[in-house]
Motif scaffolding. Structure first.
Motif, PDB file in Angstrom:
ATOM      1  N   TRP A  32       0.844  -1.194   0.000  1.00  0.00           N
ATOM      2  CA  TRP A  32       0.000   0.000   0.000  1.00  0.00           C
ATOM      3  C   TRP A  32       0.883   1.248   0.000  1.00  0.00           C
ATOM      4  O   TRP A  32       1.753   1.409   0.847  1.00  0.00           O
ATOM      5  CB  TRP A  32      -0.899  -0.005   1.236  1.00  0.00           C
ATOM      6  N   LEU A  34       2.385   4.849   0.611  1.00  0.00           N
ATOM      7  CA  LEU A  34       2.341   5.899   1.630  1.00  0.00           C
ATOM      8  C   LEU A  34       3.376   6.963   1.296  1.00  0.00           C
ATOM      9  O   LEU A  34       4.238   6.774   0.434  1.00  0.00           O
ATOM     10  CB  LEU A  34       2.671   5.324   3.014  1.00  0.00           C
ATOM     11  N   GLU A 131      -1.327   8.351   4.014  1.00  0.00           N
ATOM     12  CA  GLU A 131      -1.883   7.448   3.000  1.00  0.00           C
ATOM     13  C   GLU A 131      -2.005   8.223   1.691  1.00  0.00           C
ATOM     14  O   GLU A 131      -2.515   9.345   1.652  1.00  0.00           O
ATOM     15  CB  GLU A 131      -3.255   6.954   3.493  1.00  0.00           C
ATOM     16  N   LEU A 138      -1.769   8.679   9.049  1.00  0.00           N
ATOM     17  CA  LEU A 138      -1.957   7.394   9.704  1.00  0.00           C
ATOM     18  C   LEU A 138      -1.780   7.553  11.219  1.00  0.00           C
ATOM     19  O   LEU A 138      -0.863   8.231  11.672  1.00  0.00           O
ATOM     20  CB  LEU A 138      -0.963   6.369   9.175  1.00  0.00           C
ATOM     21  N   TYR A 142       0.436   2.856  13.467  1.00  0.00           N
ATOM     22  CA  TYR A 142       1.233   2.551  12.276  1.00  0.00           C
ATOM     23  C   TYR A 142       2.694   2.980  12.444  1.00  0.00           C
ATOM     24  O   TYR A 142       3.513   2.702  11.561  1.00  0.00           O
ATOM     25  CB  TYR A 142       0.652   3.270  11.052  1.00  0.00           C
ATOM     26  N   ILE A 237      -7.731   1.235   6.147  1.00  0.00           N
ATOM     27  CA  ILE A 237      -7.508   0.803   4.761  1.00  0.00           C
ATOM     28  C   ILE A 237      -8.824   0.387   4.114  1.00  0.00           C
ATOM     29  O   ILE A 237      -9.056   0.661   2.926  1.00  0.00           O
ATOM     30  CB  ILE A 237      -6.481  -0.346   4.721  1.00  0.00           C
ATOM     31  N   VAL A 240     -10.565   3.469   2.904  1.00  0.00           N
ATOM     32  CA  VAL A 240      -9.951   3.970   1.673  1.00  0.00           C
ATOM     33  C   VAL A 240     -10.419   3.134   0.479  1.00  0.00           C
ATOM     34  O   VAL A 240     -10.717   3.670  -0.594  1.00  0.00           O
ATOM     35  CB  VAL A 240      -8.418   3.969   1.771  1.00  0.00           C
TER      36      VAL A 240
END
Length: 390
Positions: A32, A34, A131, A138, A142, A237, A240
């Motif tokens: 993913w 970032l 993100e 985040l 995280y 997530i 999103v």
């Protein structure tokens, strides 16, 4: 440096198949995208005033004195001592001295006098994760040091806990410094790894970063998301995913295989002996194997009973009707859990072991049973981790 393996895909599948009302169909391992933003900011160290500094600052703030000579005369001090004190207070940002000799407190100096604490500015650096599809910061979970965030869109072989291959996702968005400014203005910014005591925040560097994640597609085309940021589903997530239709389109474009044909071919390739394929009520496919299919190489490890095999985005549960073998799988996997960095207490371990035992339809193990199994199987490292739990 210790290399931490990415948690295996089967852990995500094992959770997804227990979600009520959900029929999981396929798994996609993704990286993913970032932004890792390094910022610099001022943080104010709280110190006790030196006696002379405190009286000089109070005279400037409350006594109506505004010159070097006036301060020296008021307290009967040697002018050279006053000069040294003023030079120090100027260096830490508490006052300014004009060419004409007028002395004024800065806002920082006034704040220090009001609170009776000498605030000394220091530079601090902090990392933020943002993100990329939505620009959302985040949360702090995280930013754990134990969470794997990669600097490039590939996973080193030594970090793969299994043979899962991760697909990098692409977000067609450019970084904007307003993202950091907006976060700095939020009252809850500390929840996103930006402490409230940091001031004068400035962006220093922006780098690409990638979070390993698993997206599990359901029969209704919904997506469940899993990352190592938490024990269960990753709500951030998943949100999103709902907001970015392109992600659903990408996954929907991947052709679905016929599960029976796929796993019949897998059984033939592995030569594990007779196996009975069945589709469970929740849509999960299972293969029931004989006890002879489990053992040392090239057989399947006994600890994999009840776990999942991945192939072509699909997953298959490995099963055996022998309760003794399933019991052994629970003991060995529970001992493996004792080595996880997030498992720190015996109560947590026993809770996880009980959940696993229920899934494998056997009784939950006790600490004594786990210790006895580790001793009899000479699992000395596992035994050491078990004894280290609180």
């Amino acid at each position: 440096m210790t290399v931490r393996a990415i948690y295996p895909a089967r852990r995500a599948v094992e959770h997804a198949v227990t979600v009520p009302g959900v029929r999981p169909v396929r798994l996609f391992a993704v990286l993913w995208p970032l932004w890792e933003v390094e910022i610099t900011a001022s943080v104010y160290d709280e110190q006790a005033y030196e006696v002379v500094d405190r009286f000089l600052a109070r005279a400037l703030a409350e006594g109506g004195v505004g010159t070097r000579g006036g301060l020296a005369a008021l307290f009967g001090l040697d002018p050279s001592l006053v000069d040294r004190c003023l030079a120090f207070l100027t260096a830490i940002g508490h006052l300014t001295v004009t060419p004409g000799g007028e002395v004024r407190l800065t806002e920082l100096g006034l704040r220090s006098v009001r609170t009776g604490v000498r605030y000394v500015p220091k530079e601090s650096r902090q990392k933020l994760l943002i993100e990329r599809f939505t620009g959302r910061p985040l949360p702090r979970r995280y930013h754990r040091g134990s969470l794997t965030v990669l600097p490039a869109p590939h996973v080193p072989e030594e970090m793969l806990a299994d043979r899962t291959r991760f697909l990098p996702l692409y977000a067609p968005t450019a970084f904007r410094h307003q993202l950091v400014e907006a976060l700095a203005a939020r009252p809850d910014r500390a929840d996103y790894n930006l402490p409230a005591q940091l001031r004068e925040i400035r962006g220093v560097a922006v780098r690409d970063a990638y979070l390993p994640a698993y997206l599990i597609e359901t029969d209704r085309r919904d997506l469940l998301a899993y990352t190592d940021a938490g024990a269960g589903r990753d709500d951030l997530i998943e949100n999103v995913c709902r907001d970015v239709p392109a992600l659903h389109a990408m996954i929907a474009a991947e052709a679905r295989a016929d599960p029976r044909e796929l796993w019949t071919g897998w059984l033939a390739d592995r030569k594990l002996g007779p196996g009975r394929l069945q589709e469970l009520p929740n849509g999960v496919w299972r293969v029931v194997l004989t006890p002879a299919a489990f053992g040392g190489p090239p057989k399947l490890p006994p600890s994999q009973v009840g776990s999942f095999q991945l192939r072509g985005h699909h997953f298959l549960q490995l099963w055996c009707d022998d309760p003794g073998l399933r019991r052994r799988a629970v003991l060995e996997r529970a001992l493996g859990m004792a080595r996880l960095h997030e498992v720190r207490t015996r109560a947590d371990l026993l809770g996880r072991a009980a959940t696993l035992a229920a899934r494998l339809e056997v009784a939950a193990p006790t600490l004594t049973e786990l210790r006895d199994h580790a001793t009899s199987e000479r699992m000395h490292d596992h035994l050491l981790h078990l004894d280290m739990l609180e």
